[in-house]
Enzyme design. Structure first.
Site, PDB file in Angstrom:
ATOM      1  N   ARG A 105       0.850  -1.196   0.000  1.00 42.99           N
ATOM      2  CA  ARG A 105       0.000   0.000   0.000  1.00 42.99           C
ATOM      3  C   ARG A 105       0.881   1.240   0.000  1.00 42.99           C
ATOM      4  O   ARG A 105       1.739   1.397   0.871  1.00 42.99           O
ATOM      5  CB  ARG A 105      -0.921   0.011   1.226  1.00 42.99           C
ATOM      6  CG  ARG A 105      -1.934  -1.104   1.144  1.00 42.99           C
ATOM      7  CD  ARG A 105      -2.894  -1.123   2.305  1.00 42.99           C
ATOM      8  NE  ARG A 105      -3.667  -2.358   2.242  1.00 42.99           N
ATOM      9  CZ  ARG A 105      -4.435  -2.824   3.207  1.00 42.99           C
ATOM     10  NH1 ARG A 105      -4.553  -2.143   4.331  1.00 42.99           N
ATOM     11  NH2 ARG A 105      -5.093  -3.945   3.056  1.00 42.99           N
ATOM     12  N   SER A 137      -7.780  -1.040   0.896  1.00 43.26           N
ATOM     13  CA  SER A 137      -8.733  -1.322   1.967  1.00 43.26           C
ATOM     14  C   SER A 137      -9.485  -0.088   2.472  1.00 43.26           C
ATOM     15  O   SER A 137     -10.183   0.559   1.718  1.00 43.26           O
ATOM     16  CB  SER A 137      -7.978  -2.008   3.107  1.00 43.26           C
ATOM     17  OG  SER A 137      -8.856  -2.407   4.099  1.00 43.26           O
ATOM     18  N   HIS A 138      -9.260   0.247   3.734  1.00 42.31           N
ATOM     19  CA  HIS A 138      -9.984   1.336   4.397  1.00 42.31           C
ATOM     20  C   HIS A 138      -9.259   2.676   4.235  1.00 42.31           C
ATOM     21  O   HIS A 138      -9.722   3.687   4.747  1.00 42.31           O
ATOM     22  CB  HIS A 138     -10.113   1.008   5.878  1.00 42.31           C
ATOM     23  CG  HIS A 138      -8.780   0.666   6.486  1.00 42.31           C
ATOM     24  ND1 HIS A 138      -8.110  -0.495   6.171  1.00 42.31           N
ATOM     25  CD2 HIS A 138      -7.987   1.349   7.322  1.00 42.31           C
ATOM     26  CE1 HIS A 138      -6.955  -0.511   6.812  1.00 42.31           C
ATOM     27  NE2 HIS A 138      -6.846   0.601   7.517  1.00 42.31           N
ATOM     28  N   ASP A 146     -15.961  -1.337   4.726  1.00 44.21           N
ATOM     29  CA  ASP A 146     -14.836  -0.512   4.267  1.00 44.21           C
ATOM     30  C   ASP A 146     -14.731  -0.514   2.739  1.00 44.21           C
ATOM     31  O   ASP A 146     -15.562  -1.107   2.047  1.00 44.21           O
ATOM     32  CB  ASP A 146     -13.521  -0.957   4.925  1.00 44.21           C
ATOM     33  CG  ASP A 146     -13.031  -2.285   4.403  1.00 44.21           C
ATOM     34  OD1 ASP A 146     -13.858  -3.063   3.886  1.00 44.21           O
ATOM     35  OD2 ASP A 146     -11.820  -2.557   4.502  1.00 44.21           O
ATOM     36  N   ASP A 185     -12.973  -2.047   0.470  1.00 43.51           N
ATOM     37  CA  ASP A 185     -12.964  -3.296  -0.303  1.00 43.51           C
ATOM     38  C   ASP A 185     -13.912  -4.349   0.246  1.00 43.51           C
ATOM     39  O   ASP A 185     -13.930  -5.480  -0.243  1.00 43.51           O
ATOM     40  CB  ASP A 185     -11.540  -3.852  -0.402  1.00 43.51           C
ATOM     41  CG  ASP A 185     -10.963  -4.241   0.942  1.00 43.51           C
ATOM     42  OD1 ASP A 185     -11.273  -3.558   1.934  1.00 43.51           O
ATOM     43  OD2 ASP A 185     -10.208  -5.234   1.014  1.00 43.51           O
ATOM     44  N   ASP A 191     -14.210  -5.987   3.170  1.00 47.19           N
ATOM     45  CA  ASP A 191     -13.931  -7.082   4.107  1.00 47.19           C
ATOM     46  C   ASP A 191     -14.127  -6.680   5.566  1.00 47.19           C
ATOM     47  O   ASP A 191     -14.302  -7.533   6.423  1.00 47.19           O
ATOM     48  CB  ASP A 191     -12.541  -7.704   3.859  1.00 47.19           C
ATOM     49  CG  ASP A 191     -11.417  -6.699   3.883  1.00 47.19           C
ATOM     50  OD1 ASP A 191     -11.676  -5.506   4.124  1.00 47.19           O
ATOM     51  OD2 ASP A 191     -10.257  -7.118   3.661  1.00 47.19           O
ATOM     52  N   ARG A 192     -14.102  -5.380   5.861  1.00 46.80           N
ATOM     53  CA  ARG A 192     -14.318  -4.949   7.253  1.00 46.80           C
ATOM     54  C   ARG A 192     -15.785  -4.593   7.481  1.00 46.80           C
ATOM     55  O   ARG A 192     -16.467  -4.169   6.552  1.00 46.80           O
ATOM     56  CB  ARG A 192     -13.477  -3.714   7.570  1.00 46.80           C
ATOM     57  CG  ARG A 192     -12.002  -3.968   7.513  1.00 46.80           C
ATOM     58  CD  ARG A 192     -11.246  -2.740   7.962  1.00 46.80           C
ATOM     59  NE  ARG A 192      -9.816  -3.043   7.991  1.00 46.80           N
ATOM     60  CZ  ARG A 192      -8.945  -2.455   8.787  1.00 46.80           C
ATOM     61  NH1 ARG A 192      -9.340  -1.504   9.602  1.00 46.80           N
ATOM     62  NH2 ARG A 192      -7.668  -2.793   8.754  1.00 46.80           N
ATOM     63  N   THR A 205      -1.717 -10.598  14.056  1.00 42.63           N
ATOM     64  CA  THR A 205      -2.601  -9.733  13.270  1.00 42.63           C
ATOM     65  C   THR A 205      -2.429 -10.034  11.784  1.00 42.63           C
ATOM     66  O   THR A 205      -1.299 -10.073  11.286  1.00 42.63           O
ATOM     67  CB  THR A 205      -2.247  -8.265  13.553  1.00 42.63           C
ATOM     68  OG1 THR A 205      -2.575  -8.008  14.911  1.00 42.63           O
ATOM     69  CG2 THR A 205      -3.020  -7.323  12.652  1.00 42.63           C
ATOM     70  N   GLU A 256     -11.173 -10.355  14.104  1.00 40.31           N
ATOM     71  CA  GLU A 256     -10.111  -9.467  14.545  1.00 40.31           C
ATOM     72  C   GLU A 256     -10.722  -8.179  15.061  1.00 40.31           C
ATOM     73  O   GLU A 256     -11.758  -7.732  14.556  1.00 40.31           O
ATOM     74  CB  GLU A 256      -9.174  -9.137  13.389  1.00 40.31           C
ATOM     75  CG  GLU A 256      -8.406 -10.319  12.861  1.00 40.31           C
ATOM     76  CD  GLU A 256      -7.362  -9.865  11.843  1.00 40.31           C
ATOM     77  OE1 GLU A 256      -6.212  -9.677  12.240  1.00 40.31           O
ATOM     78  OE2 GLU A 256      -7.721  -9.664  10.682  1.00 40.31           O
ATOM     79  N   SER A 309      -9.808  -5.392  14.426  1.00 44.05           N
ATOM     80  CA  SER A 309      -9.741  -4.385  13.373  1.00 44.05           C
ATOM     81  C   SER A 309     -10.957  -4.473  12.449  1.00 44.05           C
ATOM     82  O   SER A 309     -10.839  -4.275  11.248  1.00 44.05           O
ATOM     83  CB  SER A 309      -8.449  -4.548  12.574  1.00 44.05           C
ATOM     84  OG  SER A 309      -8.347  -5.871  12.076  1.00 44.05           O
ATOM     85  N   LYS A 342     -11.821 -12.022   5.443  1.00 46.05           N
ATOM     86  CA  LYS A 342     -12.912 -11.543   6.274  1.00 46.05           C
ATOM     87  C   LYS A 342     -13.989 -10.974   5.351  1.00 46.05           C
ATOM     88  O   LYS A 342     -13.694 -10.634   4.204  1.00 46.05           O
ATOM     89  CB  LYS A 342     -12.416 -10.522   7.284  1.00 46.05           C
ATOM     90  CG  LYS A 342     -11.627  -9.355   6.700  1.00 46.05           C
ATOM     91  CD  LYS A 342     -10.957  -8.623   7.846  1.00 46.05           C
ATOM     92  CE  LYS A 342     -10.321  -7.326   7.411  1.00 46.05           C
ATOM     93  NZ  LYS A 342      -8.937  -7.488   6.971  1.00 46.05           N
TER      94      LYS A 342
HETATM   95  C1  G16 Z   1      -5.498  -5.877   7.188  1.00 38.47           C
HETATM   96  C2  G16 Z   1      -5.551  -7.350   7.392  1.00 38.47           C
HETATM   97  C3  G16 Z   1      -6.212  -7.668   8.707  1.00 38.47           C
HETATM   98  C4  G16 Z   1      -5.504  -6.962   9.829  1.00 38.47           C
HETATM   99  C5  G16 Z   1      -5.403  -5.506   9.548  1.00 38.47           C
HETATM  100  C6  G16 Z   1      -4.505  -4.879  10.581  1.00 38.47           C
HETATM  101  O1  G16 Z   1      -6.801  -5.394   7.080  1.00 38.47           O
HETATM  102  O2  G16 Z   1      -6.279  -7.952   6.354  1.00 38.47           O
HETATM  103  O3  G16 Z   1      -6.224  -9.028   8.880  1.00 38.47           O
HETATM  104  O4  G16 Z   1      -6.154  -7.128  11.041  1.00 38.47           O
HETATM  105  O5  G16 Z   1      -4.836  -5.287   8.281  1.00 38.47           O
HETATM  106  O6  G16 Z   1      -4.126  -3.667  10.208  1.00 38.47           O
HETATM  107  P1  G16 Z   1      -2.912  -2.944  10.919  1.00 38.47           P
HETATM  108  O7  G16 Z   1      -1.656  -3.687  10.587  1.00 38.47           O
HETATM  109  O8  G16 Z   1      -3.002  -1.576  10.353  1.00 38.47           O
HETATM  110  O9  G16 Z   1      -3.227  -2.980  12.382  1.00 38.47           O
HETATM  111  P2  G16 Z   1      -7.321  -4.646   5.783  1.00 38.47           P
HETATM  112  O10 G16 Z   1      -8.807  -4.536   5.980  1.00 38.47           O
HETATM  113  O11 G16 Z   1      -6.617  -3.318   5.826  1.00 38.47           O
HETATM  114  O12 G16 Z   1      -6.924  -5.488   4.632  1.00 38.47           O
END
Ligand code: G16
Length: 562
Positions: free
Chosen positions: A24, A115-116, A288, A290, A292-293, A358, A377, A379, A390
């Site tokens: 990212r 993602s978010h 979020d 994409d 998944d959240r 994580t 999680e 998060s 997720k």
């Molecule tokens: C990603 C992972 C998640 C994880 C999160 C943690 O989420 O897919 O499994 O819990 O990152 O984020 P950080 O390292 O910032 O605490 P996502 O939704 O951003 O793909």
């Protein structure tokens, strides 16, 4: 006429190390000549059986997504991939990619999302590789991709290949000496059909559908936050479940998410929180960028923490048809910083509960080995072994299934849960975009406490006293393949089971984000309805004192509290 494959010389770019979930960076970084191509070439080099393989490509529709699809398809063609499945207009939610990989038994997929994180020309983009089980690449593939980026000398591309991803259909090309097929698929169809096999849509329709005169006793509000879930939400909640045209907002995916952080938490999804506070809706959910959240809210803005959410779902699987087949619930799991509510459910059900680092990628092996059914999680990630990501929409449907079976408000569902299990109070403080060097220094100092120097020491604040039982830096050995992940976050464990965890985020695109997770367990029913900030306040202060976080970050206050 066969299209020509061109091999272009290139040089490594610094910093192509994927974080918690893919690479990212700012869009401008990906736009540098050769930057995206280098990373894609390195992904393709880890695909097992690349020659003649099928890959899925899609993303959350953010800025630069279509350009990236074009580059990826041209490079897949040049590298001998046989078929690429592309979501129409490049749109596929992360859960939908995972499902498509599994359904079509492909060798993997490439997900275009940050993602978010915000989107747009000045904001973030991301590329993530998912393996053939549908889940995020594990450490072994991720490390190989990164290694590749440090030595890459050339990449292969087919510049003459023109594709149209605006309409569904299949097109064949001759590339070099082989056949190459681009199949543009409906972004939502397969996923929606799958959800119908997991949940009882008749029961859900009965709960949600608008009654005579456009009224419903059970109004819901779904906020797609201008992210990828919009089309999925419209198809499922409006068309299939008849929840009415006003049940969902912000359902058109926008390249810049309309300028918001598409992050479903109490800060960035404030619009939903405010709408829920009006008392008009029984249930609210936000997803979020994409998809998944998820964040789940009840009437009047009652907030269900992600740690509680997964525990309640795990405790109520009888409301979800999927878990009635295939031998029921095999095991439960959470990431290390996630509140321990699910552990109590596992122990009551007599199934294993796994604690992983994580990152959703750590759940995949357990699911593939038949050891894990439901996990979550803190998060805002909740899911099951129906896919290997997720899944925000799944979480909302799971909750609605529970509410349909219990027919009582969400607040009462939670109260009942806490009465049975006790309550794990949980909060997370985020200090976003800090300077990296002092944050690394802070983590080093915290890590040094693993020596045991604080063990047995008492800390008091606002009338509460905690004794440190142990400090460690979390390490995980995968029970399936024996791989080891070290230094996954410093845990300060108190003698009464309370704990504080510190780690640096692995999903930001610049600077450092410190996450501080604070949890305590209460069995006194008079505390259950208290505000988590009130209950955890003393422990938060103690955590700040031990870590000297304010000194290192220069921040008085966190950016986000959940
Ligand atoms: C990603 C992972 C998640 C994880 C999160 C943690 O989420 O897919 O499994 O819990 O990152 O984020 P950080 O390292 O910032 O605490 P996502 O939704 O951003 O793909």
């Amino acid at each position: 006429m066969a299209l020509e494959v061109v091999t272009k010389p290139t040089k490594p770019f610094d910093g192509q190390k994927p974080g918690t979930s893919g690479l990212r960076k700012k869009v401008k970084v990906f736009q540098q000549e050769g930057y995206t191509e280098n990373f894609i070439q390195c992904i393709l080099s880890v695909v097992e059986g690349l020659e003649g393989s099928t890959l899925v490509v899609g993303g959350d529709g953010r800025f630069f997504g279509k350009k990236a699809v074009d580059i990826i398809v041209k490079m897949c063609a040049a590298n001998g991939v046989g078929r690429v499945l592309v979501g129409q207009e490049g749109i596929l939610s992360t859960p939908a990619v995972s499902h498509l990989i599994r359904k079509r038994k492909t060798q993997g997929g490439i997900v275009l999302t940050a993602s978010h994180n915000p989107g747009g020309p000045e904001e973030d983009f991301g590329i993530k590789f998912n393996i053939s089980n549908g889940g995020p690449a594990r450490d072994i593939e991720t490390n190989a991709i990164f290694q590749g980026t440090t030595t890459i000398k050339e990449y292969k591309i087919c510049p003459g290949l023109e594709i149209d991803i605006s309409s569904i259909g299949t097109k064949e090309f001759q590339v070099g000496g082989h056949n190459f097929v681009v199949e543009v698929v409906d972004s939502v169809e397969d996923y929606v059909e799958y959800m119908k096999t997991i949940f009882d849509f008749n029961t859900l329709r009965d709960l949600l559908q608008e009654k005579e005169g456009g009224k419903s006793d059970f109004k819901i509000r779904i906020d797609a936050m201008n992210g990828v879930t919009g089309p999925y939400v419209e198809r499922i909640f409006m068309n299939e479940l008849n929840a009415g045209p006003t049940c969902a907002v912000r359902t058109k995916p926008l390249e810049d998410f309309g300028g918001i952080h598409p992050d479903p938490n109490l800060t960035y999804a404030k619009e939903l929180v405010d709408a829920m506070r009006s008392g008009e809706y029984e249930f609210g959910a936000a997803f979020d960028g994409d998809g998944d959240r998820n964040m789940i809210l009840g009437r009047n803005g009652f907030f269900v923490t992600p740690s509680d959410s997964v525990a309640v779902i795990a405790d109520n699987t009888s409301a979800i048809p999927y878990f009635k087949t295939g031998g029921g619930v095999k095991g439960l799991a959470r990431s290390m910083p996630t509140g321990c509510a699910i552990d109590r459910v596992a122990s009551k059900k007599g199934v294993a509960c796994f604690e992983v680092p994580t990152g959703w990628k750590y759940f995949g092996n357990l699911m593939d080995a038949g050891k894990l059914s439901i996990c979550g999680e803190e998060s805002f990630g909740t899911g099951s072994d129906h896919i290997r990501e997720k899944d925000g929409v799944w979480a909302a449907l799971a909750w609605l299934s529970i509410l349909a079976s219990q027919r009582r408000p969400m607040r009462e569902v939670l109260l009942q849960h806490w009465t049975t299990y006790g309550r794990n109070f949980f909060t997370r403080y985020d200090y976003e975009n800090c300077e990296s060097a002092p944050c690394n220094e802070m983590m080093k100092c915290l890590d040094a406490l693993s020596s045991g120097s604080l063990n047995g020491k008492e800390y008091s604040n606002s009338g509460k006293t905690y004794t440190i039982a142990q400090v460690d830096n979390f390490q995980y050995t995968d029970p399936v393949d024996g791989s080891v992940a070290t230094k996954q976050g410093v845990r300060i464990l108190m003698s009464d089971g309370s704990r504080v965890v510190f780690r640096l985020s692995g999903t930001g695109s610049s600077g450092a984000t410190v996450r501080m997770y604070v949890e305590s367990y209460e069995t006194d029913a008079s505390t259950y309805e208290k505000d988590a900030q009130e209950v955890l306040g003393p422990l938060v202060n103690i955590a700040l004192e031990i870590s000297r976080l304010q000194h290192f970050t220069g921040r008085e206050k966190p950016t986000v509290i959940t």
